[in-house]
Write a protein that holds these residues in place. Sequence first.
Motif, short mmCIF file in Angstrom:
data_model
loop_
_atom_site.label_atom_id
_atom_site.label_comp_id
_atom_site.label_asym_id
_atom_site.label_seq_id
_atom_site.Cartn_x
_atom_site.Cartn_y
_atom_site.Cartn_z
N ALA A 1 0.74 -1.23 0.14
CA ALA A 1 0.06 0.12 -0.09
C ALA A 1 0.61 1.46 0.03
N LEU A 2 1.97 1.26 0.90
CA LEU A 2 2.68 2.32 0.79
C LEU A 2 3.47 2.60 -0.26
N LEU A 3 4.00 1.61 -0.91
CA LEU A 3 4.98 1.49 -2.08
C LEU A 3 3.89 1.88 -3.56
N ALA A 4 2.66 1.53 -3.45
CA ALA A 4 1.77 2.15 -4.71
C ALA A 4 1.49 3.59 -4.43
N PHE A 5 1.50 4.17 -3.24
CA PHE A 5 1.24 5.43 -2.86
C PHE A 5 2.41 6.22 -3.43
N ILE A 6 3.53 5.72 -2.91
CA ILE A 6 4.71 6.49 -3.20
C ILE A 6 4.92 6.52 -4.79
N THR A 7 4.61 5.45 -5.38
CA THR A 7 4.74 5.35 -6.96
C THR A 7 3.90 6.62 -7.67
N ILE A 8 2.94 7.10 -6.89
CA ILE A 8 2.24 8.13 -7.71
C ILE A 8 2.93 9.39 -7.74
N PHE A 9 3.86 9.61 -6.86
CA PHE A 9 4.78 10.85 -6.81
C PHE A 9 5.96 10.67 -7.61
N LYS A 10 6.14 9.57 -8.32
CA LYS A 10 7.63 9.32 -8.81
C LYS A 10 7.18 9.35 -10.49
N PHE A 11 6.34 10.59 -10.83
CA PHE A 11 6.09 10.88 -12.08
C PHE A 11 7.08 11.43 -13.15
N LYS A 12 8.10 11.78 -12.41
CA LYS A 12 9.08 12.56 -13.30
C LYS A 12 9.95 11.41 -13.80
N SER A 13 10.19 10.16 -13.20
CA SER A 13 10.83 9.26 -13.86
C SER A 13 10.00 7.99 -14.22
N LEU A 14 9.65 8.08 -15.20
CA LEU A 14 8.66 7.12 -15.75
C LEU A 14 9.00 5.67 -15.75
N ARG A 15 10.18 5.49 -16.04
CA ARG A 15 10.82 4.10 -15.86
C ARG A 15 10.83 3.75 -14.46
N PHE A 16 11.23 4.32 -13.48
CA PHE A 16 11.29 3.79 -12.24
C PHE A 16 10.07 3.78 -11.74
N GLN A 17 9.01 4.33 -12.32
CA GLN A 17 7.53 4.42 -11.83
C GLN A 17 7.28 3.01 -12.39
N LYS A 18 7.65 2.52 -13.35
CA LYS A 18 7.03 1.23 -13.96
C LYS A 18 7.54 -0.06 -13.33
N LYS A 19 8.86 0.24 -12.90
CA LYS A 19 9.47 -0.71 -12.20
C LYS A 19 8.96 -0.80 -10.77
N LEU A 20 8.48 0.18 -10.29
CA LEU A 20 7.81 0.02 -8.79
C LEU A 20 6.50 -0.33 -8.82
N CYS A 21 5.70 -0.28 -10.20
CA CYS A 21 4.29 -1.24 -10.45
C CYS A 21 4.74 -2.64 -10.37
N VAL A 22 5.91 -3.20 -11.23
CA VAL A 22 6.24 -4.51 -11.20
C VAL A 22 6.36 -5.04 -9.89
N ILE A 23 7.35 -4.20 -9.19
CA ILE A 23 7.65 -4.78 -7.61
C ILE A 23 6.22 -4.90 -6.75
N ASN A 24 5.39 -3.98 -6.83
CA ASN A 24 4.15 -4.07 -6.42
C ASN A 24 3.29 -5.29 -6.50
N ILE A 25 3.47 -5.65 -8.06
CA ILE A 25 2.73 -6.75 -8.40
C ILE A 25 3.26 -8.07 -7.73
N ILE A 26 4.71 -7.95 -7.93
CA ILE A 26 5.50 -9.26 -7.33
C ILE A 26 5.04 -9.30 -5.76
N LEU A 27 4.88 -8.19 -4.96
CA LEU A 27 4.73 -8.30 -3.74
C LEU A 27 3.42 -8.63 -3.26
#
Length: 141
Positions: free
Chosen positions: A56-82
Amino acid sequence: MVIQRKQSLFLLIAAILMGIYAFMPLLMNSRGESFFGGMSFEGMNGVVFILNCLVALLAFITIFKFKSLRFQKKLCVINIILIIASMTTLCGVALMQEDCDLIGSLTYYNVLPIVAIVLLLLAHKGISHDQKLLKGSSRIR
């Protein structure tokens, strides 16, 4: 802050759903009593609770990483794995109970991670779309 992007809304809804899921009872015994889930920190219950709060925290943090789209995509994949790790742990705990069948012991709250995975996949697709738009606009100049 760019909340009006549709993937930001998907990430926010996924964060809210996983936050709710962290505090709900996840497994019931044959008498209808909850024996796994909620805020208990005993054994694997604590691991699943912390994992769900982390998602939940990581999904919320991912919202505010919009300046780095590549990092935002990685966080989405990490969330799915978790989320998949959390659900796998939950199924393992349910199968280790002696008087418990897997389908009969799951609560209706266990649909929330599946919905969160779908929302995270939609967010990942939206982020990919933004990346394509940015590459296309820089190529035109």
